[in-house]
Design a protein around this motif. Sequence first.
Motif, PDB file in Angstrom:
ATOM      1  N   THR A   5       0.836  -1.192   0.000  1.00 26.53           N
ATOM      2  CA  THR A   5       0.000   0.000   0.000  1.00 26.53           C
ATOM      3  C   THR A   5       0.870   1.240   0.000  1.00 26.53           C
ATOM      4  O   THR A   5       1.802   1.360   0.784  1.00 26.53           O
ATOM      5  N   ASP A  42      -7.007   5.548   7.499  1.00 25.64           N
ATOM      6  CA  ASP A  42      -6.211   4.685   6.641  1.00 25.64           C
ATOM      7  C   ASP A  42      -5.525   3.585   7.448  1.00 25.64           C
ATOM      8  O   ASP A  42      -5.556   2.402   7.089  1.00 25.64           O
ATOM      9  N   SER A  45      -7.989   1.042   8.962  1.00 23.55           N
ATOM     10  CA  SER A  45      -8.458   0.123   7.923  1.00 23.55           C
ATOM     11  C   SER A  45      -7.390  -0.897   7.578  1.00 23.55           C
ATOM     12  O   SER A  45      -7.671  -2.089   7.398  1.00 23.55           O
ATOM     13  N   ARG A  50     -12.137  -3.104  11.882  1.00 20.88           N
ATOM     14  CA  ARG A  50     -13.470  -2.850  11.325  1.00 20.88           C
ATOM     15  C   ARG A  50     -14.472  -2.410  12.393  1.00 20.88           C
ATOM     16  O   ARG A  50     -15.500  -1.809  12.088  1.00 20.88           O
ATOM     17  N   PRO A  64      -8.636  10.877   0.933  1.00 23.93           N
ATOM     18  CA  PRO A  64      -9.220  10.284  -0.275  1.00 23.93           C
ATOM     19  C   PRO A  64     -10.400   9.393   0.079  1.00 23.93           C
ATOM     20  O   PRO A  64     -10.603   9.009   1.240  1.00 23.93           O
ATOM     21  N   ALA A  65     -11.176   9.059  -0.920  1.00 26.89           N
ATOM     22  CA  ALA A  65     -12.423   8.317  -0.694  1.00 26.89           C
ATOM     23  C   ALA A  65     -12.191   6.940  -0.092  1.00 26.89           C
ATOM     24  O   ALA A  65     -13.076   6.402   0.588  1.00 26.89           O
ATOM     25  N   ASP A  66     -11.014   6.366  -0.318  1.00 26.72           N
ATOM     26  CA  ASP A  66     -10.751   5.009   0.173  1.00 26.72           C
ATOM     27  C   ASP A  66      -9.968   4.993   1.478  1.00 26.72           C
ATOM     28  O   ASP A  66      -9.365   3.976   1.837  1.00 26.72           O
ATOM     29  N   ALA A  67      -9.986   6.094   2.237  1.00 27.53           N
ATOM     30  CA  ALA A  67      -9.173   6.187   3.455  1.00 27.53           C
ATOM     31  C   ALA A  67      -9.859   5.629   4.693  1.00 27.53           C
ATOM     32  O   ALA A  67      -9.301   5.702   5.784  1.00 27.53           O
ATOM     33  N   GLY A  68     -11.076   5.097   4.553  1.00 25.97           N
ATOM     34  CA  GLY A  68     -11.700   4.423   5.684  1.00 25.97           C
ATOM     35  C   GLY A  68     -12.636   5.265   6.523  1.00 25.97           C
ATOM     36  O   GLY A  68     -13.008   4.860   7.628  1.00 25.97           O
ATOM     37  N   GLN A  70     -16.306   7.032   7.278  1.00 25.83           N
ATOM     38  CA  GLN A  70     -17.717   6.881   6.927  1.00 25.83           C
ATOM     39  C   GLN A  70     -18.291   8.176   6.388  1.00 25.83           C
ATOM     40  O   GLN A  70     -19.119   8.169   5.482  1.00 25.83           O
TER      41      GLN A  70
END
Length: 252
Positions: A5, A42, A45, A50, A64-68, A70
């Motif tokens: 990553t 990030d 995640s 979780r 960014p949108a994928d950084a975990g 909500q």
Amino acid sequence: MASGTAIRYPLFPYYPAVIDILHNRNAGRVLDAPCGTGWLGDMLSAQGSRQIAVDGVGLWEFPPADAGYQSVTEHDLDTPLKVDTAYDAVVCCEAIHLMTNPGVLAQSLYQALRPGGTLIVTTPNTWYLRSRWQFLMRGFHSGFRPMVGKQRGVDYIAYFPFSFPQLHLLLTHYGYTDITLHEVNEPKPKRMIERLLAVPSRLYYRGRVKGAENEDVRQFWRQAGSDQSVYGRWLVVSARRPDEPVPAQTQA
């Protein structure tokens, strides 16, 4: 970070301390304010945490949108923050010294916590010896150079230098309890000359510990005189919003 990553943010030694506090306090719902480029979401995640749901607040930087996260809300933390969720924990990393109204921030984050919830604050420590020496010689602490000609929102502007006692005072004023300074995995001291120069202050702190009138005062001076407070480059401090008192039962 997970293998392969790409790292999207600088790595600082206080990150593991913050995450350990969240796990130790069993935080399920967390507010990251400010969230910046999203290191907290990030890393949680990447660790597979979780069970921890993270929301963010940002102004000039956003993850960014994928950084975990909500949800991420745009807000200036120098103004009162209102949230619809009572959080188990609020994380405020490397921001309180950048605020023109740190009291407004402390109060807003208190109100964002559920009763018994945990605040985690990180900020540069101005008590370590190089910073004290620089203040003596130049009139400003390390990292807090004169900001003439700088623009808020464009340049890095640090307004208020904090030590553990100053942060303790601010958090106490706004009702927080159980104020705790946590260890950061960093060289302490970084240079051996710092240990020599710190001898007078360490002796002073020991005297205050011995002469403390109660355990709360004694614990304050133990923390103020700790290696992290005297030698560390960072402060990682947790505090709690007190539990609400249980209403007295009324007789029928």
